[in-house]
Design an enzyme around this catalytic site. Sequence first.
Site, PDB file in Angstrom:
ATOM      1  N   ASP A 140     -14.033   1.992  31.370  1.00  0.00           N
ATOM      2  CA  ASP A 140     -14.012   2.704  29.933  1.00  0.00           C
ATOM      3  C   ASP A 140     -15.731   3.607  31.044  1.00  0.00           C
ATOM      4  O   ASP A 140     -16.744   2.395  29.870  1.00  0.00           O
ATOM      5  CB  ASP A 140     -13.971   2.560  28.942  1.00  0.00           C
ATOM      6  CG  ASP A 140     -12.505   2.570  28.258  1.00  0.00           C
ATOM      7  OD1 ASP A 140     -11.680   3.245  29.336  1.00  0.00           O
ATOM      8  OD2 ASP A 140     -12.742   1.443  26.971  1.00  0.00           O
ATOM      9  N   ASP A 148     -10.947  11.570  16.755  1.00  0.00           N
ATOM     10  CA  ASP A 148      -9.854  13.631  16.260  1.00  0.00           C
ATOM     11  C   ASP A 148      -9.384  13.015  17.394  1.00  0.00           C
ATOM     12  O   ASP A 148      -8.013  14.028  17.622  1.00  0.00           O
ATOM     13  CB  ASP A 148     -10.938  14.839  16.853  1.00  0.00           C
ATOM     14  CG  ASP A 148     -11.545  14.173  17.665  1.00  0.00           C
ATOM     15  OD1 ASP A 148     -11.713  13.149  18.657  1.00  0.00           O
ATOM     16  OD2 ASP A 148     -12.596  15.239  18.309  1.00  0.00           O
ATOM     17  N   ASP A 206     -14.232  -4.950  23.743  1.00  0.00           N
ATOM     18  CA  ASP A 206     -12.960  -3.440  23.928  1.00  0.00           C
ATOM     19  C   ASP A 206     -13.885  -2.973  25.108  1.00  0.00           C
ATOM     20  O   ASP A 206     -12.471  -2.354  25.717  1.00  0.00           O
ATOM     21  CB  ASP A 206     -12.390  -3.067  23.285  1.00  0.00           C
ATOM     22  CG  ASP A 206     -13.885  -2.388  22.815  1.00  0.00           C
ATOM     23  OD1 ASP A 206     -14.886  -3.223  23.004  1.00  0.00           O
ATOM     24  OD2 ASP A 206     -14.221  -0.583  22.551  1.00  0.00           O
ATOM     25  N   ASN A 207     -14.539  -3.444  26.461  1.00  0.00           N
ATOM     26  CA  ASN A 207     -14.207  -2.513  27.588  1.00  0.00           C
ATOM     27  C   ASN A 207     -14.558  -3.430  28.421  1.00  0.00           C
ATOM     28  O   ASN A 207     -15.078  -3.318  29.788  1.00  0.00           O
ATOM     29  CB  ASN A 207     -15.521  -1.722  27.419  1.00  0.00           C
ATOM     30  CG  ASN A 207     -15.346  -0.331  26.659  1.00  0.00           C
ATOM     31  OD1 ASN A 207     -14.203  -0.408  26.226  1.00  0.00           O
ATOM     32  ND2 ASN A 207     -16.472  -0.133  25.687  1.00  0.00           N
ATOM     33  N   LYS A 259      -5.907   9.395  28.152  1.00  0.00           N
ATOM     34  CA  LYS A 259      -7.162   9.573  27.768  1.00  0.00           C
ATOM     35  C   LYS A 259      -7.727  10.485  26.880  1.00  0.00           C
ATOM     36  O   LYS A 259      -8.037  12.001  27.619  1.00  0.00           O
ATOM     37  CB  LYS A 259      -8.655   8.986  27.936  1.00  0.00           C
ATOM     38  CG  LYS A 259      -9.867   8.070  27.647  1.00  0.00           C
ATOM     39  CD  LYS A 259     -10.746   7.754  28.366  1.00  0.00           C
ATOM     40  CE  LYS A 259     -11.988   7.168  27.451  1.00  0.00           C
ATOM     41  NZ  LYS A 259     -12.552   6.126  28.688  1.00  0.00           N
TER      42      LYS A 259
HETATM   43  P1  AMP Z   1     -15.455   3.818  23.777  1.00  0.00           P
HETATM   44  O1  AMP Z   1     -16.354   3.358  22.830  1.00  0.00           O
HETATM   45  O2  AMP Z   1     -14.858   4.785  23.904  1.00  0.00           O
HETATM   46  O3  AMP Z   1     -14.497   2.237  24.046  1.00  0.00           O
HETATM   47  O4  AMP Z   1     -14.161   3.417  22.040  1.00  0.00           O
HETATM   48  C1  AMP Z   1     -14.171   2.362  21.212  1.00  0.00           C
HETATM   49  C2  AMP Z   1     -13.620   2.771  20.231  1.00  0.00           C
HETATM   50  O5  AMP Z   1     -12.982   4.123  19.277  1.00  0.00           O
HETATM   51  C3  AMP Z   1     -11.962   2.476  20.803  1.00  0.00           C
HETATM   52  O6  AMP Z   1     -10.999   2.820  19.820  1.00  0.00           O
HETATM   53  C4  AMP Z   1     -11.041   4.503  20.933  1.00  0.00           C
HETATM   54  O7  AMP Z   1     -10.321   4.404  20.950  1.00  0.00           O
HETATM   55  C5  AMP Z   1     -12.223   5.185  19.579  1.00  0.00           C
HETATM   56  N1  AMP Z   1     -12.493   6.017  19.347  1.00  0.00           N
HETATM   57  C6  AMP Z   1     -13.391   6.782  20.669  1.00  0.00           C
HETATM   58  N2  AMP Z   1     -13.541   7.849  20.495  1.00  0.00           N
HETATM   59  C7  AMP Z   1     -12.466   8.686  20.220  1.00  0.00           C
HETATM   60  C8  AMP Z   1     -11.888   9.689  19.434  1.00  0.00           C
HETATM   61  N3  AMP Z   1     -12.048  11.156  19.676  1.00  0.00           N
HETATM   62  N4  AMP Z   1     -10.743   9.883  18.301  1.00  0.00           N
HETATM   63  C9  AMP Z   1     -10.224   8.755  17.861  1.00  0.00           C
HETATM   64  N5  AMP Z   1     -10.268   7.464  18.530  1.00  0.00           N
HETATM   65  C10 AMP Z   1     -11.763   7.427  19.464  1.00  0.00           C
HETATM   66 MG    MG Z   2     -13.535   1.184  25.205  1.00  0.00          MG
END
Ligand code: AMP
Ligand code: MG
Length: 493
Positions: free
Chosen positions: A262, A125, A252-253, A113
Amino acid sequence: MTIRQTIGFNNSYAAELEGFYVPWQGDKAPDPVIVHLNTPLAIELGLDPVDLDSAGGAAFFAGSELPNGAEPLAQVYAGHQFGGFSQQLGDGRALLVGELVDQNGDRRDIHLKGSGRTPFSRGGDGKAVLGPVLREYLMGEAMHALGIPTTRALAAVTTGEQIMRDGLQPGAVLARVASSHLRVGTFQFFAARGEIEKLRKLADYAIRRHYKDLENDENRFLGLLKKIIDRQAALVAKWMGVGFVHGVMNTDNMTISGETIDYGPCAFIDNYDPGAVFSSIDEQGRYSYGNQPAIAQWNLSRFAETLLPLIDPDDSDNSIRLATDEINAFPAAYQQYWLNGMKAKLGLVGDAGADIELVNALYSAMEGQNVDFTQLFRRLADAARGHDDGLFALFNESSAIEAWLSNWLARLKRDGQVLEDRAEAMDKVNPVYIARNHKVEEALQAATVQADFGPFEKLLVVLKKPFERRDGLRDFEEAAPAEFGRYKTYCGT
Ligand code: AMP
Ligand code: MG
């Protein structure tokens, strides 16, 4: 620089689910350095930790130099985020490096990650920064030690980059291990596009990987729904029992395996408070402590919807009826797991009929009393041993717990049970040490601001044995000092 060992990857996702991912590479990290390696986990995975703890290992964990047999890929998924559906999510900054079968014969994903942008990055990013990486490390290991199903950290590395977040932060990658990265959102992606054959393929893959006994089931897809409802009911009941707030229970989590995944704006509660919310963006309290069982059911309803075309392909009304019955069974399943967990926490054996009332009465007694949820159960065990001062001291007014205490002690002694034995059993399931917010913050601050990993290392050692009180660790069991204030966590991962 690469690692010397050969990793026996055995990549079922890459081989069996073409079209569910994009083959992808990590970015080249300028200066990868391991800040922590989970040696026992590496051994469990059949890996050579000495070889991993090297420049080659750092490059591997950063995603820069992948060993032979790795088939790095970014998985696609969708998901409901705070109730709104996003059809296009996916590994936006993560890679599935490959799978291997561990020393126990269990298949595990090795996943990075923070390894750079992918086709699913949207505006992001693709990076991760050190604070959140270490937070996920600590939280996952804490949950594992508490006996709660979870993904685990294998290593944390810094990349040598500075990443813009709230100011510049050290770039980092978390290498984590999961029994799979199948999510409710993975099913939602294909369901939303009406790709029924792919959905069937995914469901069959999930069954092969996690629920093999369903393979010959008459209605294996309904069976899959039942199993996942059951695992999630069990999981969320465990969260509630230790006061864990996930903070971002988007679909998605939520995993198909039933593991916690996550760790973002998560935290443990101090005082019992069903409305406890830590995430700065959860303004409505959707993912508050007390709302987690209801949200799990909501997420499972979204999961059930994806399976409707498979459950009874010829009769959609019948599919809906069957799936609805299962979803409606969630609250009772959850409550049974929760009650069993609470009975264990309170040292209760057998079934006295009114046990649920006794448990609920404890929650009522806590109301408005600023009771530390973790300390409470250890002090109840002390009270069972005849030392009740500590228990009374936890309440604003000791009168709030007196009547309950005598009822509970009477129940505890039922059937000739010995109080000392009951107290000992309680101490085996009630942690002394949880990942206290102020201790987590202190560890992350020292690591990110001063590059001092001492507090992180120490906290990790404490959290790995949560049930065993040890000398010199008194401050790890205490609630945050008043000046720490209300704790806020951020998604700024
Ligand atoms: P999360 O909130 O971490 O569960 O992520 C939700 C979505 O946002 C997922 O598709 C992640 O891959 C994407 N995501 C979160 N942070 C980033 C990042 N810094 N760059 C690209 N995608 C991100
Ligand atoms: Mg996630």
